[in-house]
Design a protein around this motif. Structure first.
Motif, PDB file in Angstrom:
ATOM      1  N   SER A 135      58.902  35.681  34.608  1.00 16.85           N
ATOM      2  CA  SER A 135      57.875  35.943  33.618  1.00 16.85           C
ATOM      3  C   SER A 135      56.478  35.521  34.083  1.00 16.85           C
ATOM      4  CB  SER A 135      58.212  35.231  32.304  1.00 16.85           C
ATOM      5  OG  SER A 135      58.201  33.835  32.510  1.00 16.85           O
ATOM      6  N   VAL A 136      56.376  34.647  35.085  1.00 17.96           N
ATOM      7  CA  VAL A 136      55.079  34.192  35.576  1.00 17.96           C
ATOM      8  C   VAL A 136      54.593  35.160  36.653  1.00 17.96           C
ATOM      9  CG1 VAL A 136      53.852  32.356  36.764  1.00 17.96           C
ATOM     10  CG2 VAL A 136      55.599  31.793  35.085  1.00 17.96           C
ATOM     11  N   LYS A 137      53.437  35.754  36.405  1.00 14.33           N
ATOM     12  CA  LYS A 137      52.867  36.684  37.386  1.00 14.33           C
ATOM     13  C   LYS A 137      51.854  35.938  38.239  1.00 14.33           C
ATOM     14  CE  LYS A 137      53.399  40.733  34.522  1.00 14.33           C
ATOM     15  NZ  LYS A 137      52.713  41.841  33.849  1.00 14.33           N
ATOM     16  N   GLN A 138      51.765  36.344  39.465  1.00 14.98           N
ATOM     17  CA  GLN A 138      50.786  35.758  40.375  1.00 14.98           C
ATOM     18  C   GLN A 138      49.397  36.243  39.965  1.00 14.98           C
ATOM     19  OE1 GLN A 138      51.206  33.556  42.749  1.00 14.98           O
ATOM     20  NE2 GLN A 138      53.388  33.426  42.337  1.00 14.98           N
ATOM     21  N   PRO A 139      48.418  35.339  39.993  1.00 17.92           N
ATOM     22  CA  PRO A 139      47.062  35.784  39.637  1.00 17.92           C
ATOM     23  C   PRO A 139      46.521  36.750  40.681  1.00 17.92           C
ATOM     24  CG  PRO A 139      47.019  33.539  40.429  1.00 17.92           C
ATOM     25  CD  PRO A 139      48.467  33.935  40.324  1.00 17.92           C
ATOM     26  N   ARG A 140      45.765  37.689  40.195  1.00 16.62           N
ATOM     27  CA  ARG A 140      45.159  38.676  41.084  1.00 16.62           C
ATOM     28  C   ARG A 140      44.026  38.010  41.861  1.00 16.62           C
ATOM     29  NH1 ARG A 140      41.772  43.689  39.095  1.00 16.62           N
ATOM     30  NH2 ARG A 140      41.343  44.588  41.114  1.00 16.62           N
ATOM     31  N   PRO A 141      43.945  38.225  43.181  1.00 18.87           N
ATOM     32  CA  PRO A 141      42.866  37.583  43.945  1.00 18.87           C
ATOM     33  C   PRO A 141      41.501  38.111  43.513  1.00 18.87           C
ATOM     34  CG  PRO A 141      44.111  39.089  45.331  1.00 18.87           C
ATOM     35  CD  PRO A 141      44.820  39.035  44.010  1.00 18.87           C
ATOM     36  N   ASN A 142      40.542  37.207  43.441  1.00 18.23           N
ATOM     37  CA  ASN A 142      39.181  37.562  43.056  1.00 18.23           C
ATOM     38  C   ASN A 142      38.402  37.942  44.307  1.00 18.23           C
ATOM     39  OD1 ASN A 142      36.752  37.887  41.846  1.00 18.23           O
ATOM     40  ND2 ASN A 142      36.571  35.799  41.087  1.00 18.23           N
ATOM     41  N   LEU A 143      38.024  39.183  44.411  1.00 16.07           N
ATOM     42  CA  LEU A 143      37.340  39.679  45.608  1.00 16.07           C
ATOM     43  C   LEU A 143      35.827  39.540  45.520  1.00 16.07           C
ATOM     44  CD1 LEU A 143      39.441  42.870  46.346  1.00 16.07           C
ATOM     45  CD2 LEU A 143      39.638  40.615  47.368  1.00 16.07           C
ATOM     46  N   TYR A 144      35.304  39.168  44.353  1.00 13.60           N
ATOM     47  CA  TYR A 144      33.857  39.042  44.192  1.00 13.60           C
ATOM     48  C   TYR A 144      33.256  37.990  45.126  1.00 13.60           C
ATOM     49  CZ  TYR A 144      29.330  38.323  42.052  1.00 13.60           C
ATOM     50  OH  TYR A 144      27.987  38.189  41.850  1.00 13.60           O
ATOM     51  N   PRO A 145      33.813  36.750  45.222  1.00 11.62           N
ATOM     52  CA  PRO A 145      33.239  35.783  46.165  1.00 11.62           C
ATOM     53  C   PRO A 145      33.324  36.255  47.613  1.00 11.62           C
ATOM     54  CG  PRO A 145      34.715  34.672  44.645  1.00 11.62           C
ATOM     55  CD  PRO A 145      34.874  36.141  44.420  1.00 11.62           C
ATOM     56  N   PHE A 146      34.405  36.943  47.939  1.00  9.33           N
ATOM     57  CA  PHE A 146      34.552  37.472  49.292  1.00  9.33           C
ATOM     58  C   PHE A 146      33.478  38.514  49.584  1.00  9.33           C
ATOM     59  CE2 PHE A 146      36.416  40.631  52.197  1.00  9.33           C
ATOM     60  CZ  PHE A 146      36.600  39.813  53.298  1.00  9.33           C
ATOM     61  N   ALA A 147      33.213  39.406  48.621  1.00 11.03           N
ATOM     62  CA  ALA A 147      32.186  40.436  48.811  1.00 11.03           C
ATOM     63  C   ALA A 147      30.798  39.806  48.927  1.00 11.03           C
ATOM     64  CB  ALA A 147      32.227  41.433  47.659  1.00 11.03           C
ATOM     65  N   CYS A 148      30.524  38.774  48.132  1.00 11.50           N
ATOM     66  CA  CYS A 148      29.222  38.099  48.222  1.00 11.50           C
ATOM     67  C   CYS A 148      29.045  37.425  49.581  1.00 11.50           C
ATOM     68  CB  CYS A 148      29.088  37.065  47.108  1.00 11.50           C
ATOM     69  SG  CYS A 148      28.853  37.798  45.489  1.00 11.50           S
ATOM     70  N   ALA A 149      30.097  36.787  50.068  1.00  9.94           N
ATOM     71  CA  ALA A 149      30.026  36.147  51.380  1.00  9.94           C
ATOM     72  C   ALA A 149      29.839  37.175  52.487  1.00  9.94           C
ATOM     73  CB  ALA A 149      31.278  35.320  51.631  1.00  9.94           C
ATOM     74  N   MET A 150      30.472  38.325  52.354  1.00 14.33           N
ATOM     75  CA  MET A 150      30.308  39.370  53.363  1.00 14.33           C
ATOM     76  C   MET A 150      28.880  39.914  53.357  1.00 14.33           C
ATOM     77  SD  MET A 150      32.996  39.694  55.116  1.00 14.33           S
ATOM     78  CE  MET A 150      32.688  41.223  55.937  1.00 14.33           C
ATOM     79  N   LEU A 151      28.295  40.121  52.183  1.00 17.28           N
ATOM     80  CA  LEU A 151      26.915  40.601  52.125  1.00 17.28           C
ATOM     81  C   LEU A 151      25.942  39.574  52.692  1.00 17.28           C
ATOM     82  CD1 LEU A 151      26.729  42.362  48.655  1.00 17.28           C
ATOM     83  CD2 LEU A 151      26.553  43.412  50.909  1.00 17.28           C
ATOM     84  N   ALA A 152      26.175  38.297  52.384  1.00 20.82           N
ATOM     85  CA  ALA A 152      25.291  37.255  52.902  1.00 20.82           C
ATOM     86  C   ALA A 152      25.402  37.153  54.416  1.00 20.82           C
ATOM     87  CB  ALA A 152      25.629  35.915  52.254  1.00 20.82           C
ATOM     88  N   SER A 153      26.601  37.290  54.947  1.00 19.92           N
ATOM     89  CA  SER A 153      26.760  37.184  56.400  1.00 19.92           C
ATOM     90  C   SER A 153      26.224  38.423  57.115  1.00 19.92           C
ATOM     91  CB  SER A 153      28.226  36.958  56.766  1.00 19.92           C
ATOM     92  OG  SER A 153      29.003  38.080  56.412  1.00 19.92           O
TER      93      SER A 153
END
Length: 104
Positions: free
Chosen positions: A19-37
């Protein structure tokens, strides 16, 4: 029928894990880090291209060593100006807008 503690907990554990589902990964911080880099990657790319082009620029325009040094150093001066203006732009456009403007 013998009562075994391990056997009694097995169905409960299996029901909880199903019954416990794994949380969906949040890609927003990853996208922000990619834009900054990307800003840093693009600046490094520009410096590498400029250092390779200095030989041809010197020959084509007949520049002295001091003039070529000023030409190569001017990129760092403009980078300093953009760094000093980044705070004001981030205040006006927000961080996301400033990153989009820098990458554009």
């Amino acid at each position: 029928m013998a009562h075994d503690g391990a056997a009694a907990t097995t169905p409960l554990i299996s029901l909880c894990s199903e019954s416990v589902k794994q949380p969906r990964p949040n890609l927003y911080p990853f996208a922000c880090a990619m834009l900054a880099s990307m800003s840093t990657v693009l600046m490094g790319y520009n410096l590498a291209v400029m250092s390779g082009a200095e030989l041809f620029i010197r020959e084509d325009l007949g520049l002295s060593d001091a003039q070529v040094e000023l030409l190569a150093g001017s990129m760092n001066v403009y980078m300093l100006v953009s760094i000093l203006a980044a705070g004001r732009v981030a205040d006006l456009l927000g961080r996301r807008g400033a990153l989009v403007l820098a990458n554009a």
